[in-house]
Scaffold this motif. Structure first.
Motif, short mmCIF file in Angstrom:
data_model
loop_
_atom_site.label_atom_id
_atom_site.label_comp_id
_atom_site.label_asym_id
_atom_site.label_seq_id
_atom_site.Cartn_x
_atom_site.Cartn_y
_atom_site.Cartn_z
N VAL A 342 9.38 7.18 -1.30
CA VAL A 342 9.39 6.50 -0.01
C VAL A 342 10.78 6.65 0.61
O VAL A 342 11.80 6.45 -0.06
CB VAL A 342 9.04 5.01 -0.21
N THR A 346 13.14 3.07 4.79
CA THR A 346 12.09 2.06 4.59
C THR A 346 12.34 1.26 3.31
O THR A 346 12.21 0.02 3.31
CB THR A 346 10.71 2.75 4.55
N TRP A 356 7.91 -0.24 -4.14
CA TRP A 356 7.60 0.44 -2.88
C TRP A 356 6.41 1.38 -2.97
O TRP A 356 5.75 1.66 -2.00
CB TRP A 356 8.82 1.12 -2.26
N ARG A 357 6.14 1.90 -4.18
CA ARG A 357 4.97 2.79 -4.28
C ARG A 357 3.69 2.01 -4.04
O ARG A 357 2.82 2.44 -3.29
CB ARG A 357 4.93 3.46 -5.66
N LEU A 360 3.13 0.70 -0.37
CA LEU A 360 2.62 1.65 0.63
C LEU A 360 1.16 1.36 0.96
O LEU A 360 0.76 1.35 2.11
CB LEU A 360 2.67 3.07 0.06
N HIS A 365 2.64 -5.46 4.83
CA HIS A 365 3.53 -4.58 5.57
C HIS A 365 4.45 -5.31 6.54
O HIS A 365 5.41 -4.74 7.03
CB HIS A 365 2.70 -3.49 6.25
N GLU A 403 9.56 5.96 6.46
CA GLU A 403 8.31 6.34 5.82
C GLU A 403 7.17 6.03 6.80
O GLU A 403 7.17 4.96 7.43
CB GLU A 403 8.12 5.49 4.56
N TRP A 405 4.11 4.72 6.66
CA TRP A 405 3.30 4.04 5.63
C TRP A 405 1.86 3.82 6.07
O TRP A 405 0.98 3.56 5.27
CB TRP A 405 3.93 2.72 5.22
N ASP A 406 1.61 3.97 7.40
CA ASP A 406 0.27 3.65 7.89
C ASP A 406 -0.55 4.89 8.22
O ASP A 406 -1.43 4.84 9.09
CB ASP A 406 0.37 2.71 9.10
N LYS A 425 -1.27 5.61 -2.87
CA LYS A 425 -1.43 6.31 -1.61
C LYS A 425 -0.80 7.70 -1.62
O LYS A 425 -1.17 8.57 -0.85
CB LYS A 425 -0.84 5.47 -0.48
N GLY A 429 3.54 10.09 3.33
CA GLY A 429 4.27 9.32 4.32
C GLY A 429 5.72 9.77 4.52
O GLY A 429 6.34 9.46 5.54
N CYS A 430 6.27 10.51 3.54
CA CYS A 430 7.63 11.03 3.73
C CYS A 430 7.59 12.51 4.09
O CYS A 430 8.61 13.16 4.17
CB CYS A 430 8.48 10.79 2.48
#
Ligand code: BGC
Length: 552
Positions: A342, A346, A356-357, A360, A365, A403, A405-406, A425, A429-430
């Motif tokens: 990530v 973020t 953080w994993r 996600l 959020h 990131e 994330w969504d 996920k 995202g990165c």
């Protein structure tokens, strides 16, 4: 841009501390995730043509080298870490001729090229694996991989309880009843490094790229090549790229990796000024083994990346890494983000202790503080760039990209998503395409939509929007990289300075200082010293929390 901070820049005059160390000991390497960097042919996927066109941007940013994620022929089931042919370029990225031209162009701009080599596994589309499938049980073609009978009366149970890093069993069954090992995705069969043919093939692949002028290699899963060929069960099962904690683990960090590394090193030593850097997620006391004089030149150090935004913890991992590298006469390396984690903008905006994993996917959020994350990211990179050793930057961090994330679940491409049974996920995202301009179908990344959707805010974060804006993250990076070359690259030891609680202070051989207020009270900045750069705004001569300053 979410930051109101204004960097103060005074160009350093004194270049006397720039030393003649090997380039990898001090250089700033910029990681290009080619699929998402720049698209030159308008198909929505980044490519070599796009990268060549953006080389002046990287030169002006001030980076010394580029690390390219795998660009070899690949079905891209794992973003190219599933290589079908190590001597061909993936057609979606271009041709071998374009790759050669890129190397020449980069050198013209004073930029070195590091390619990513993936020796732990091939793609299941690699000619060797296809041959293995077509060959009888026990054949030489099968012996290039780990292909074994199963357990149980009818062999219907996997040979061991080993789990894949991406989730699920690390074994898949073939039609004839045997099982093959894949520590990562099931399209990435693990190679058998006890087979001399495998050893020779990779020496030849190294030579192939060295002969084309590459300056170095980032070696993927460097700690995973040697397997315990007695295939015991393991107590500790895999967590995504975590440091292996079990000693004598059957596939992580075995002593058997070191002779393999030495073999490669002898090939590299035939060429001038080349290097290799290990991606080795191992315990801190094991890392120095990988950078002994006849092994890797460098190893990534993920401890800094993994540290929380906490002054004591950061200082502890920084000094431990510096000491460990010094003990084997190596230079430490630093990295805050890459294509597997990530983004730090973020991470730093999440409350301490957030995993953080899993955040996600599962959130919540609304605990993310975007401005806080960006302020810390700006301060964090100034700390990183003030340290002795080499630095790795990940594309887009110079724009303060967060990131994404969504990302909608239906666009996820990372095999982690499916292989984890949709509980993780993954890393898309990165890997969202870079925004180059404020408008357009993919903010200048391509003439069309990119292979992953970008959020609307990417327009304001684009290179075009930040270019020439003194308060921008892009200009902060440019200024920092330029000053770093002058004042922070000497081989000199680092001196930790007496600092109030929550603050980190350090001085380098040139006399330049870096102060980072991680979580302390606002602290006065020494007004006798020349202020070179600040990640935010001083408040009445005081360094606010989450801000870094460089002093001459
Ligand atoms: C790379 C990952 C990849 C894995 C398997 C890594 O450590 O950085 O992106 O999925 O190796 O090749």
């Amino acid at each position: 841009m979410a930051s109101a901070s204004v960097p103060t820049v005074n160009q350093a005059q004194d270049s006397s501390t720039v030393t003649e160390l090997p380039w990898w000991k001090t250089d700033v390497v910029y990681q290009v995730y080619i699929r998402s960097f720049a698209d030159g042919n308008g198909d929505g996927t980044g490519d070599i043509a796009g990268l060549r066109a953006r080389l002046p941007y990287l030169r002006d940013l001030g980076v010394d080298a580029i690390w390219l994620n795998p660009w070899y022929e690949s079905p891209l089931h794992d973003g190219g870490y599933d290589v079908a042919d190590y001597r061909k370029i993936e057609p979606r990225y271009g041709t071998l001729e374009e790759a050669e031209a890129l190397i020449v162009d980069a050198h013209t701009h004073g930029i070195k090229i590091i390619t990513d080599l993936v020796p732990n596994h091939t793609s299941s589309k690699h000619a060797w694996f296809k041959e293995a499938l077509a060959s009888p049980i026990g054949s030489a073609a099968r012996n290039r991989y780990h292909i074994r009978p199963g357990k149980g009366p009818d062999g219907s149970e996997p040979p061991t309880n080993w789990t894949s890093v991406f989730g699920g069993s690390a074994w898949d069954r073939l039609d004839d009843g045997e099982w093959f090992l894949h520590i990562f995705d099931h399209t990435q069969p693990d190679l058998n490094w006890e087979n001399p043919e495998v050893v020779e093939e990779f020496k030849s692949i190294f030579r192939f790229w060295l002969d084309r002028g590459v300056d170095g290699f980032r070696v993927d899963v460097a700690h995973g090549l040697a397997k315990d060929m007695s295939y015991p069960d393991v107590e500790e099962t895999g967590v995504l790229l975590a440091n292996a904690k079990t000693t004598n683990h059957p596939f992580w960090d075995r002593d058997g990796v070191h002779p393999i590394i030495r073999g490669w090193r002898s090939v590299l030593d035939e060429y001038d000024d080349t290097m290799m850097v290990a991606e080795a997620w191992v315990a801190p006391d094991r890392l120095p083994l990988y950078v002994r004089p006849d092994e890797y030149h460098q190893s990534f150090n993920f401890d800094f990346l993994s540290a929380q935004w906490d002054a004591d913890e950061m200082k502890h991992v920084l000094s431990r890494s510096i000491d460990a590298a010094k003990a084997v006469n190596a230079a430490p390396t630093w990295v805050l983000s890459n294509h597997d984690v990530v983004r730090h903008t973020t991470r730093y905006g999440l409350p301490k202790g957030t995993d953080w994993r899993s955040w996600l996917l599962d959130g919540p959020h609304d605990i993310l503080d975007v401005d806080l994350g960006l302020a810390r990211a700006r301060a964090g990179v100034m700390m990183m760039l003030a340290l002795p050793g080499g630095v790795y930057l990940y594309q887009g961090e110079e724009l303060g990209l967060p990131e994404v994330w969504d990302l909608p679940l239906e666009v996820l491409d990372d095999p982690v998503w499916e292989q984890s049974g949709r509980t993780s996920k993954g890393r898309d995202g990165c890997r969202v395409p870079m925004p180059w301009s404020t408008s357009g179908p993919s903010f200048g990344f391509s003439d069309t939509a990119g292979w992953l959707p970008q959020p609307l805010e990417f327009g304001q974060l684009s290179a075009e929007a930040q270019q020439g804006v003194s308060s921008s993250t892009l200009e902060l990076y440019r200024a920092a990289l330029s000053i770093r070359k002058q004042l922070f690259v000497s081989d000199g030891d680092i001196e930790w300075l007496e600092a109030p609680a929550g603050v980190i202070g350090l001085r380098r051989g040139s006399g330049a200082e870096c102060w980072v207020n991680v979580s302390g009270a606002p602290m006065p900045v020494d007004s006798e010293r020349e202020l070179l750069l600040c990640s935010g705004e001083l408040d009445d001569g005081m360094l606010p929390v989450n801000t870094a300053v460089w002093l001459a």
